[in-house]
Scaffold this motif. Structure first.
Motif, mmCIF file in Angstrom:
data_model
loop_
_atom_site.group_PDB
_atom_site.id
_atom_site.type_symbol
_atom_site.label_atom_id
_atom_site.label_comp_id
_atom_site.label_asym_id
_atom_site.label_seq_id
_atom_site.Cartn_x
_atom_site.Cartn_y
_atom_site.Cartn_z
ATOM 1 N N VAL A 1 0.844 -1.189 0.000
ATOM 2 C CA VAL A 1 0.000 0.000 0.000
ATOM 3 C C VAL A 1 0.880 1.240 0.000
ATOM 4 O O VAL A 1 2.051 1.180 0.393
ATOM 5 C CB VAL A 1 -0.946 0.057 1.213
ATOM 6 C CG1 VAL A 1 -1.943 -1.072 1.174
ATOM 7 C CG2 VAL A 1 -0.153 0.041 2.513
ATOM 8 N N GLN A 2 0.303 2.339 -0.401
ATOM 9 C CA GLN A 2 1.012 3.603 -0.351
ATOM 10 C C GLN A 2 0.884 4.231 1.031
ATOM 11 O O GLN A 2 -0.102 3.987 1.746
ATOM 12 C CB GLN A 2 0.461 4.558 -1.402
ATOM 13 C CG GLN A 2 0.847 4.197 -2.833
ATOM 14 C CD GLN A 2 0.484 5.287 -3.815
ATOM 15 O OE1 GLN A 2 -0.515 5.977 -3.645
ATOM 16 N NE2 GLN A 2 1.288 5.434 -4.863
ATOM 17 N N ALA A 3 1.864 4.997 1.378
ATOM 18 C CA ALA A 3 1.829 5.687 2.659
ATOM 19 C C ALA A 3 0.557 6.522 2.775
ATOM 20 O O ALA A 3 0.108 7.133 1.800
ATOM 21 C CB ALA A 3 3.050 6.580 2.810
ATOM 22 N N SER B 1 -4.651 2.527 4.279
ATOM 23 C CA SER B 1 -5.005 1.614 5.369
ATOM 24 C C SER B 1 -4.960 0.165 4.918
ATOM 25 O O SER B 1 -5.080 -0.142 3.725
ATOM 26 C CB SER B 1 -6.412 1.928 5.885
ATOM 27 O OG SER B 1 -6.500 3.249 6.370
ATOM 28 N N LEU B 2 -4.796 -0.705 5.887
ATOM 29 C CA LEU B 2 -4.891 -2.146 5.684
ATOM 30 C C LEU B 2 -5.526 -2.748 6.920
ATOM 31 O O LEU B 2 -5.358 -2.210 8.026
ATOM 32 C CB LEU B 2 -3.508 -2.779 5.501
ATOM 33 C CG LEU B 2 -2.895 -2.931 4.121
ATOM 34 C CD1 LEU B 2 -1.524 -3.586 4.238
ATOM 35 C CD2 LEU B 2 -3.787 -3.691 3.171
ATOM 36 N N ARG B 3 -6.207 -3.856 6.732
ATOM 37 C CA ARG B 3 -6.715 -4.593 7.881
ATOM 38 C C ARG B 3 -6.193 -6.020 7.808
ATOM 39 O O ARG B 3 -6.446 -6.731 6.825
ATOM 40 C CB ARG B 3 -8.241 -4.601 7.918
ATOM 41 C CG ARG B 3 -8.765 -5.201 9.221
ATOM 42 C CD ARG B 3 -10.280 -5.189 9.304
ATOM 43 N NE ARG B 3 -10.899 -6.236 8.504
ATOM 44 C CZ ARG B 3 -12.146 -6.667 8.697
ATOM 45 N NH1 ARG B 3 -12.888 -6.144 9.656
ATOM 46 N NH2 ARG B 3 -12.642 -7.604 7.910
ATOM 47 N N LEU B 4 -5.495 -6.403 8.837
ATOM 48 C CA LEU B 4 -5.013 -7.767 8.937
ATOM 49 C C LEU B 4 -5.983 -8.595 9.762
ATOM 50 O O LEU B 4 -6.607 -8.087 10.705
ATOM 51 C CB LEU B 4 -3.635 -7.801 9.597
ATOM 52 C CG LEU B 4 -2.540 -6.950 8.954
ATOM 53 C CD1 LEU B 4 -1.223 -7.165 9.683
ATOM 54 C CD2 LEU B 4 -2.411 -7.227 7.486
ATOM 55 N N SER B 5 -6.071 -9.858 9.407
ATOM 56 C CA SER B 5 -6.912 -10.786 10.142
ATOM 57 C C SER B 5 -6.070 -11.926 10.682
ATOM 58 O O SER B 5 -5.081 -12.330 10.062
ATOM 59 C CB SER B 5 -8.004 -11.362 9.237
ATOM 60 O OG SER B 5 -8.833 -10.352 8.719
ATOM 61 N N CYS B 6 -6.471 -12.433 11.809
ATOM 62 C CA CYS B 6 -5.814 -13.588 12.412
ATOM 63 C C CYS B 6 -6.905 -14.554 12.859
ATOM 64 O O CYS B 6 -7.629 -14.264 13.817
ATOM 65 C CB CYS B 6 -4.952 -13.169 13.586
ATOM 66 S SG CYS B 6 -4.244 -14.558 14.513
#
Length: 126
Positions: free
Chosen positions: A12-14, A17-22
């Protein structure tokens, strides 16, 4: 044996946003804590944030406070790391970890967590 599987990483660019899942395989307990750590090339693994299942309290490293958040969905057996206003220095492999019986004073310590995922790569371009 608890298994953890991370997903959601990417490039992603500065500022974005990103959402990580676990996703975890076994039910949690009242004293379960789940955390996120990250490791950049040539650097040690560092604490990012954690959530205690009892009460949903969250804790964050100063470097991400105000930009990252953690939530959980017990029905889906998933913990999320929402990352906003990403910076290039947020790049690294992000690991999800779980500990049952983690005391508050150790919540930022990697050795407090028994189970770890395989990691997901996050790259933030400037």
């Amino acid at each position: 044996q608890v298994q953890l599987v991370e997903s959601g990483g990417g490039l992603v660019q500065a500022g974005n946003s990103l959402r990580l899942s676990c996703a975890y395989s076994e039910r949690t307990f009242s004293n379960t804590a789940m955390s996120w750590f990250r490791q950049a090339p040539g650097k040690e693994r560092e604490f990012v944030g954690a959530i205690r299942y009892n009460g949903g309290y969250t804790y964050f490293a100063d470097s991400v406070k105000g930009r990252f958040s953690i939530s959980r969905d017990g029905a889906k057996k998933t913990v999320y790391l929402q990352m906003n206003s990403l910076k290039p220095e947020d790049s690294g492999i992000y690991y999800c970890a779980r500990g049952d019986g983690v005391i508050l004073s150790s919540i930022r310590a990697a050795e407090a967590y028994k189970y770890w995922g395989q990691g997901t790569q996050v790259t933030v371009s400037s």
